[in-house]
Design a protein around this motif. Structure first.
Motif, PDB file in Angstrom:
ATOM      1  N   ALA A  39       0.780  -1.157   0.130  1.00 11.11           N
ATOM      2  CA  ALA A  39       0.064   0.113  -0.176  1.00 11.11           C
ATOM      3  C   ALA A  39       0.903   1.238   0.166  1.00 11.11           C
ATOM      4  CB  ALA A  39      -0.823   0.122   1.442  1.00 11.11           C
ATOM      5  N   GLY A  40       2.002   1.329   0.776  1.00 10.23           N
ATOM      6  CA  GLY A  40       2.712   2.597   1.001  1.00 10.23           C
ATOM      7  C   GLY A  40       3.470   2.819  -0.373  1.00 10.23           C
ATOM      8  N   SER A  41       3.561   1.955  -1.268  1.00 11.60           N
ATOM      9  CA  SER A  41       4.695   2.349  -2.357  1.00 11.60           C
ATOM     10  C   SER A  41       3.960   1.922  -3.640  1.00 11.60           C
ATOM     11  CB  SER A  41       5.592   0.985  -2.392  1.00 11.60           C
ATOM     12  OG  SER A  41       6.228   0.968  -1.284  1.00 11.60           O
ATOM     13  N   ALA A  42       2.410   1.494  -3.497  1.00 11.48           N
ATOM     14  CA  ALA A  42       1.928   1.234  -4.639  1.00 11.48           C
ATOM     15  C   ALA A  42       1.881   2.371  -5.896  1.00 11.48           C
ATOM     16  CB  ALA A  42       0.640   0.830  -4.582  1.00 11.48           C
ATOM     17  N   ALA A  43       1.645   3.765  -5.231  1.00  8.88           N
ATOM     18  CA  ALA A  43       1.711   4.821  -6.076  1.00  8.88           C
ATOM     19  C   ALA A  43       2.819   4.877  -6.892  1.00  8.88           C
ATOM     20  CB  ALA A  43       1.689   6.171  -5.407  1.00  8.88           C
ATOM     21  N   MET A  44       3.883   4.135  -6.818  1.00  4.67           N
ATOM     22  CA  MET A  44       5.184   4.202  -7.710  1.00  4.67           C
ATOM     23  C   MET A  44       4.577   3.456  -8.934  1.00  4.67           C
ATOM     24  SD  MET A  44       8.628   3.762  -5.626  1.00  4.67           S
ATOM     25  CE  MET A  44       8.390   2.007  -5.338  1.00  4.67           C
ATOM     26  N   GLN A  45       3.629   2.809  -9.071  1.00  8.59           N
ATOM     27  CA  GLN A  45       3.466   2.038 -10.317  1.00  8.59           C
ATOM     28  C   GLN A  45       2.592   3.063 -11.394  1.00  8.59           C
ATOM     29  OE1 GLN A  45      -0.199  -0.795  -9.735  1.00  8.59           O
ATOM     30  NE2 GLN A  45       1.331  -2.136 -10.409  1.00  8.59           N
ATOM     31  N   ILE A  46       3.013   2.673 -12.682  1.00  6.84           N
ATOM     32  CA  ILE A  46       2.248   3.870 -13.767  1.00  6.84           C
ATOM     33  C   ILE A  46       0.935   3.674 -13.745  1.00  6.84           C
ATOM     34  CG2 ILE A  46       4.634   3.799 -15.127  1.00  6.84           C
ATOM     35  CD1 ILE A  46       3.090   1.862 -17.019  1.00  6.84           C
ATOM     36  N   ALA A  47       0.112   4.508 -14.238  1.00  2.91           N
ATOM     37  CA  ALA A  47      -1.327   4.487 -14.334  1.00  2.91           C
ATOM     38  C   ALA A  47      -1.474   3.604 -15.651  1.00  2.91           C
ATOM     39  CB  ALA A  47      -1.845   5.783 -14.870  1.00  2.91           C
ATOM     40  N   PRO A  48      -2.606   2.907 -15.454  1.00  3.95           N
ATOM     41  CA  PRO A  48      -2.955   1.912 -16.544  1.00  3.95           C
ATOM     42  C   PRO A  48      -3.202   2.323 -17.926  1.00  3.95           C
ATOM     43  CG  PRO A  48      -4.584   2.206 -14.805  1.00  3.95           C
ATOM     44  CD  PRO A  48      -3.746   2.943 -14.348  1.00  3.95           C
ATOM     45  N   GLU A  49      -3.515   3.557 -18.155  1.00  4.80           N
ATOM     46  CA  GLU A  49      -3.712   4.148 -19.322  1.00  4.80           C
ATOM     47  C   GLU A  49      -2.081   4.656 -19.991  1.00  4.80           C
ATOM     48  OE1 GLU A  49      -4.727   5.721 -16.425  1.00  4.80           O
ATOM     49  OE2 GLU A  49      -4.682   7.757 -16.548  1.00  4.80           O
ATOM     50  N   GLN A  50      -1.376   4.850 -19.077  1.00  9.31           N
ATOM     51  CA  GLN A  50      -0.059   4.996 -19.458  1.00  9.31           C
ATOM     52  C   GLN A  50       0.482   3.878 -19.984  1.00  9.31           C
ATOM     53  OE1 GLN A  50       2.636   7.420 -16.668  1.00  9.31           O
ATOM     54  NE2 GLN A  50       4.441   6.363 -17.498  1.00  9.31           N
ATOM     55  N   GLY A  51       0.332   2.667 -19.403  1.00  9.15           N
ATOM     56  CA  GLY A  51       0.887   1.850 -19.711  1.00  9.15           C
ATOM     57  C   GLY A  51       0.343   1.210 -21.149  1.00  9.15           C
ATOM     58  N   GLN A  52      -1.047   1.404 -21.459  1.00 10.14           N
ATOM     59  CA  GLN A  52      -1.240   1.173 -22.746  1.00 10.14           C
ATOM     60  C   GLN A  52      -0.785   2.076 -23.620  1.00 10.14           C
ATOM     61  OE1 GLN A  52      -5.887   0.916 -22.547  1.00 10.14           O
ATOM     62  NE2 GLN A  52      -6.129   1.725 -24.632  1.00 10.14           N
ATOM     63  N   PHE A  53      -0.597   3.571 -23.354  1.00 14.67           N
ATOM     64  CA  PHE A  53       0.128   4.373 -24.172  1.00 14.67           C
ATOM     65  C   PHE A  53       1.378   3.970 -24.391  1.00 14.67           C
ATOM     66  CE2 PHE A  53       2.958   8.129 -24.821  1.00 14.67           C
ATOM     67  CZ  PHE A  53       2.308   8.757 -25.718  1.00 14.67           C
ATOM     68  N   MET A  54       2.142   3.381 -23.665  1.00 13.51           N
ATOM     69  CA  MET A  54       3.498   2.771 -23.601  1.00 13.51           C
ATOM     70  C   MET A  54       3.787   1.551 -24.849  1.00 13.51           C
ATOM     71  SD  MET A  54       5.022   3.720 -20.080  1.00 13.51           S
ATOM     72  CE  MET A  54       6.260   2.315 -20.146  1.00 13.51           C
ATOM     73  N   ALA A  55       2.562   1.012 -24.594  1.00 13.32           N
ATOM     74  CA  ALA A  55       2.574  -0.335 -25.397  1.00 13.32           C
ATOM     75  C   ALA A  55       2.276   0.108 -26.692  1.00 13.32           C
ATOM     76  CB  ALA A  55       1.367  -1.226 -24.835  1.00 13.32           C
ATOM     77  N   LEU A  56       1.291   1.146 -27.159  1.00 14.77           N
ATOM     78  CA  LEU A  56       1.274   1.706 -28.413  1.00 14.77           C
ATOM     79  C   LEU A  56       2.539   2.107 -28.969  1.00 14.77           C
ATOM     80  CD1 LEU A  56      -0.838   2.414 -30.376  1.00 14.77           C
ATOM     81  CD2 LEU A  56      -1.338   4.411 -29.461  1.00 14.77           C
ATOM     82  N   MET A  57       3.065   2.913 -28.295  1.00 15.70           N
ATOM     83  CA  MET A  57       4.580   3.313 -28.659  1.00 15.70           C
ATOM     84  C   MET A  57       5.466   2.424 -29.075  1.00 15.70           C
ATOM     85  SD  MET A  57       4.557   6.776 -28.699  1.00 15.70           S
ATOM     86  CE  MET A  57       2.962   6.931 -29.141  1.00 15.70           C
ATOM     87  N   ALA A  58       5.444   1.404 -28.561  1.00 18.64           N
ATOM     88  CA  ALA A  58       6.449   0.307 -28.760  1.00 18.64           C
ATOM     89  C   ALA A  58       5.770  -0.283 -30.056  1.00 18.64           C
ATOM     90  CB  ALA A  58       6.436  -0.838 -27.584  1.00 18.64           C
ATOM     91  N   LYS A  59       4.576  -0.275 -30.250  1.00 19.38           N
ATOM     92  CA  LYS A  59       4.279  -1.355 -31.431  1.00 19.38           C
ATOM     93  C   LYS A  59       4.515  -0.113 -32.621  1.00 19.38           C
ATOM     94  CE  LYS A  59       0.852  -4.356 -29.806  1.00 19.38           C
ATOM     95  NZ  LYS A  59      -0.483  -4.797 -29.536  1.00 19.38           N
ATOM     96  N   LEU A  60       4.407   1.091 -32.476  1.00 23.31           N
ATOM     97  CA  LEU A  60       4.332   2.131 -33.433  1.00 23.31           C
ATOM     98  C   LEU A  60       5.809   2.041 -33.968  1.00 23.31           C
ATOM     99  CD1 LEU A  60       2.154   5.024 -32.238  1.00 23.31           C
ATOM    100  CD2 LEU A  60       1.719   3.783 -34.281  1.00 23.31           C
ATOM    101  N   ILE A  61       6.584   1.727 -33.059  1.00 23.13           N
ATOM    102  CA  ILE A  61       8.047   1.988 -33.616  1.00 23.13           C
ATOM    103  C   ILE A  61       8.573   0.761 -34.047  1.00 23.13           C
ATOM    104  CG2 ILE A  61       8.471   3.927 -32.279  1.00 23.13           C
ATOM    105  CD1 ILE A  61      10.532   2.565 -30.569  1.00 23.13           C
TER     106      ILE A  61
END
Ligand SMILES: C[S@@+](CC[C@H](N)C(=O)[O-])C[C@H]1O[C@@H](n2cnc3c(N)ncnc32)[C@H](O)[C@@H]1O
Length: 222
Positions: A39-61
């Motif tokens: 609980a105390g560290s969970a905020a370090m995780q990226i937002a789910p929409e950011q994960g989806q965006f990064m996956a899209l970037m990976a596919k785009l390039i």
């Protein structure tokens, strides 16, 4: 209508998630487990929409070889690894065996564990070793999301490790808004501010700061 980026109210953010987020059950489980176990560290995780965006970037390039600095419980690594081709590879760097062990379970379950090469240890040393390896200059994608005091150094290492046209993504570049607050002179805030200013003038890259999550800089190596 103003030409500046729209601010996201809670309601609008909910709308964005309800209408665009394609998070798998496994990704959701990983978020839930991280939140309950750490609980105390969970905020370090990226937002789910950011994960989806990064996956899209990976596919785009068309990324095949990727690097991550700061893996935590493996959410961003899972998102990016799933966007790589089956013979793709993600080198994931972190100092915590305990946190990354959670991620490893999910990588296995998602069938991408063989694409993720976890390097435990100080990323400063891991990157120094990579710079003298056969992979130097071959990376398509890098994601920087670890200790902020080393961001500038990580950026230089990633730039050296990337092929021309490769993409560096840097997390937390808005640092909860504190970068724009002159009264905030925290060490991490200053480090991020310095990096943002340096990247603004850096002619080795094409640049955009995307206000997703806590701010994500995209730097394309020229
Ligand atoms: C913000 S979290 C990463 C979050 C992750 N990208 C995600 O999506 O869940 C930062 C991580 O960097 C790691 N870290 C901090 N300093 C480090 C260092 N010098 N070398 C390697 N990893 C480090 C921490 O152990 C932590 O797991």
């Amino acid at each position: 209508m103003s030409s500046r980026s729209i601010g996201l109210s809670e309601g609008l953010h909910d709308y964005l998630l309800a209408n665009t987020l394609r998070e798998s059950d496994l990704q959701r489980q990983l978020r839930t487990e991280t939140a309950s176990a750490l609980a105390g560290s969970a905020a370090m995780q990226i937002a789910p929409e950011q994960g989806q965006f990064m996956a899209l970037m990976a596919k785009l390039i068309g990324a095949r070889l990727a690097l991550e600095i700061g893996t935590f419980t493996g959410y961003s690594a899972l998102a990016v690894a799933q966007a790589l081709p089956p013979d793709g590879r993600l080198i994931a760097c972190d100092i915590s065996a305990e946190w990354t062990a959670i991620g490893q379970r999910y990588w296995h379950e998602a069938g991408v564990a063989d694409r993720i090469d976890l390097r435990l240890g100080n990323a400063v040393e891991t990157l120094a070793a990579l710079r003298t390896s056969a992979d130097a200059g071959r990376f398509d994608l890098a994601f920087i999301d670890a200790d902020k005091g080393n961001y500038q150094r990580y950026f230089e290492d990633c730039l050296a490790l990337l092929r021309p046209g490769g993409l560096i993504m840097i997390d937390n570049v808005l640092w909860g808004g504190s970068v724009a607050d002159p009264a905030n002179t925290g060490t991490d805030t200053i480090a991020i501010r310095k990096l943002n200013a340096a990247l603004h003038d850096d002619q080795r890259i094409d640049l955009s700061l995307v206000p997703i999550g806590d701010g994500l800089t995209l730097a394309r190596k020229r």
